[in-house]
Design a protein around this motif. Structure first.
Motif, short mmCIF file in Angstrom:
data_model
loop_
_atom_site.label_atom_id
_atom_site.label_comp_id
_atom_site.label_asym_id
_atom_site.label_seq_id
_atom_site.Cartn_x
_atom_site.Cartn_y
_atom_site.Cartn_z
N GLY A 1 0.81 -1.21 0.00
CA GLY A 1 0.00 0.00 0.00
C GLY A 1 0.84 1.26 0.00
N GLY A 2 0.15 2.38 -0.16
CA GLY A 2 0.83 3.67 -0.12
C GLY A 2 1.57 4.05 -1.37
N VAL A 3 1.47 3.23 -2.43
CA VAL A 3 2.18 3.54 -3.68
C VAL A 3 1.40 4.60 -4.43
CG1 VAL A 3 2.93 2.63 -5.90
CG2 VAL A 3 3.17 1.24 -3.84
N ARG A 4 2.08 5.65 -4.84
CA ARG A 4 1.45 6.71 -5.63
C ARG A 4 1.90 6.56 -7.08
NH1 ARG A 4 -1.68 6.23 -2.50
NH2 ARG A 4 -2.24 7.57 -0.74
N GLY A 5 0.98 6.21 -7.94
CA GLY A 5 1.33 5.85 -9.31
C GLY A 5 1.36 4.34 -9.46
N LYS A 6 1.60 3.89 -10.68
CA LYS A 6 1.47 2.48 -10.99
C LYS A 6 2.82 1.83 -11.25
CE LYS A 6 -2.05 1.04 -11.38
NZ LYS A 6 -3.03 0.56 -10.38
N TYR A 7 2.91 0.56 -10.86
CA TYR A 7 4.00 -0.29 -11.32
C TYR A 7 3.65 -0.78 -12.72
CZ TYR A 7 6.62 -0.62 -6.96
OH TYR A 7 7.40 -0.34 -5.87
N VAL A 8 4.61 -0.64 -13.63
CA VAL A 8 4.41 -1.10 -15.00
C VAL A 8 5.46 -2.16 -15.32
CG1 VAL A 8 4.27 -0.43 -17.42
CG2 VAL A 8 3.56 1.17 -15.65
N LEU A 9 4.99 -3.30 -15.80
CA LEU A 9 5.88 -4.39 -16.19
C LEU A 9 6.22 -4.26 -17.67
CD1 LEU A 9 4.09 -7.36 -14.41
CD2 LEU A 9 6.05 -6.05 -13.58
N ARG A 10 7.49 -4.43 -17.99
CA ARG A 10 7.92 -4.37 -19.39
C ARG A 10 8.64 -5.68 -19.74
NH1 ARG A 10 13.18 -3.50 -18.45
NH2 ARG A 10 13.80 -2.21 -16.67
N PRO A 11 8.32 -6.25 -20.88
CA PRO A 11 8.95 -7.51 -21.27
C PRO A 11 10.46 -7.36 -21.45
CG PRO A 11 7.01 -7.09 -22.57
CD PRO A 11 7.27 -5.84 -21.81
#
Length: 302
Positions: free
Chosen positions: A292-302
């Motif tokens: 929790g507490g994450v501001r914005g998104k984690y994005v996975l890249r191949p």
């Protein structure tokens, strides 16, 4: 050209350690379909729920071998099937509906209907574009359920979060006087959206958009006869005090997504990238989001 590509799946859901990277056969797109080389896929709470087994336990997922992960994405068209006018090389973003499927966007590539993607505008990075479809559409459709504000007051819970931040910005365009409820350290961000700010939940609002999924606690903040819009379809709290209760069921809408991407590239909506991680670190991304507490998104890249 390789005959396989990598994808992240879960066979026996039990948390992040259950995520596997497997090789999947490459297939050609059929009529009305395109193949997209994925540049980025966003980690969302629904993915954590799938990996934890919540939907499996409810009988909502029935995959004999494995379940694919990921719903929204951005990338580049590398092949098109018959009856598709979209040229190879097009930059696109899209959203996969549902979650009972053996494939997802946590992958190097994806076969998807051309009707489920839109063009990414020039000037918008594909990683940033990947964060828009699910949360942006959820927010836009939440605002649709709110309707026109006519100067009434709206409290957006979780206003610094992925959905709440979009709602706080978009609802102003519909005439709502918006106040965002978030932690004190998020005040600058919320006010930067053009909304008022509060760190204390007090009742009496004409409407509440429950981006934080407070559910009953959020309903208690609505005045008698007001409006509550939740973000958990099928799990909205029971109506009381003549409050109208609705819950958003996010669906793909090409026109809305096109508008959201345009609003992002022009700066009207913030690009919410927290960090990018390689596909093989999907489990690490899930653990980080779960804290929790994450501001914005984690994005996975191949």
């Amino acid at each position: 050209m390789s005959t396989t590509f990598r994808a992240a799946v879960v066979r026996t859901p039990s948390g992040p350690d259950a995520i596997e990277i497997i090789d999947v056969p490459v297939v050609d797109p059929g009529p009305g379909q395109v193949r997209v080389a994925i540049a980025g896929a966003t980690v969302n709470p629904v993915d954590l729920a799938i990996v934890a087994g919540g939907f499996h336990e409810l009988g909502l997922i029935d995959q004999p071998d494995h379940t694919g992960l990921g719903s929204d994405f951005a990338g580049t068209v590398t092949a098109a099937g018959p009856d598709v006018g979209l040229p190879v090389g097009s930059r696109v973003a899209g959203l996969l509906g549902g979650f009972d499927r053996d494939f997802g966007t946590y992958a190097e590539q994806l076969i998807v209907s051309a009707s489920d993607i839109v063009a990414v505008p020039d000037g918008l990075d594909l990683i940033a574009a990947a964060t828009v479809p699910l949360n942006g559409l959820a927010a836009a459709q939440t605002v649709d359920l709110l309707g026109d504000g006519g100067g009434r007051t709206l409290l957006v819970t979780g206003a610094a979060g992925a959905v709440g931040g979009y709602v706080a910005a978009l609802a102003q365009d519909r005439g709502w006087r918006v106040t965002g409820l978030a932690r004190a350290e998020d005040e600058e961000f919320v006010r930067g959206l053009g909304a008022d700010f509060t760190a204390t939940a007090v009742p009496g609002w004409d409407a509440v958009a429950d981006g934080a999924a407070l559910q009953g606690e959020g309903l208690a903040l609505v005045r008698d006869g007001g409006l509550f819009v939740g973000v958990r379809p099928g799990m909205a709290p029971a109506a009381q005090r003549d409050i109208t209760v609705r819950a958003v069921e996010t669906r793909f809408d090409a026109a809305q997504l096109t508008q959201l991407l345009h609003a992002t590239v022009t700066g009207r909506l913030p690009a919410r990238v927290h960090a990018t991680l390689p596909l093989e670190q999907a489990a690490a991304a899930h653990r980080a989001v779960a804290k929790g507490g994450v501001r914005g998104k984690y994005v996975l890249r191949p």
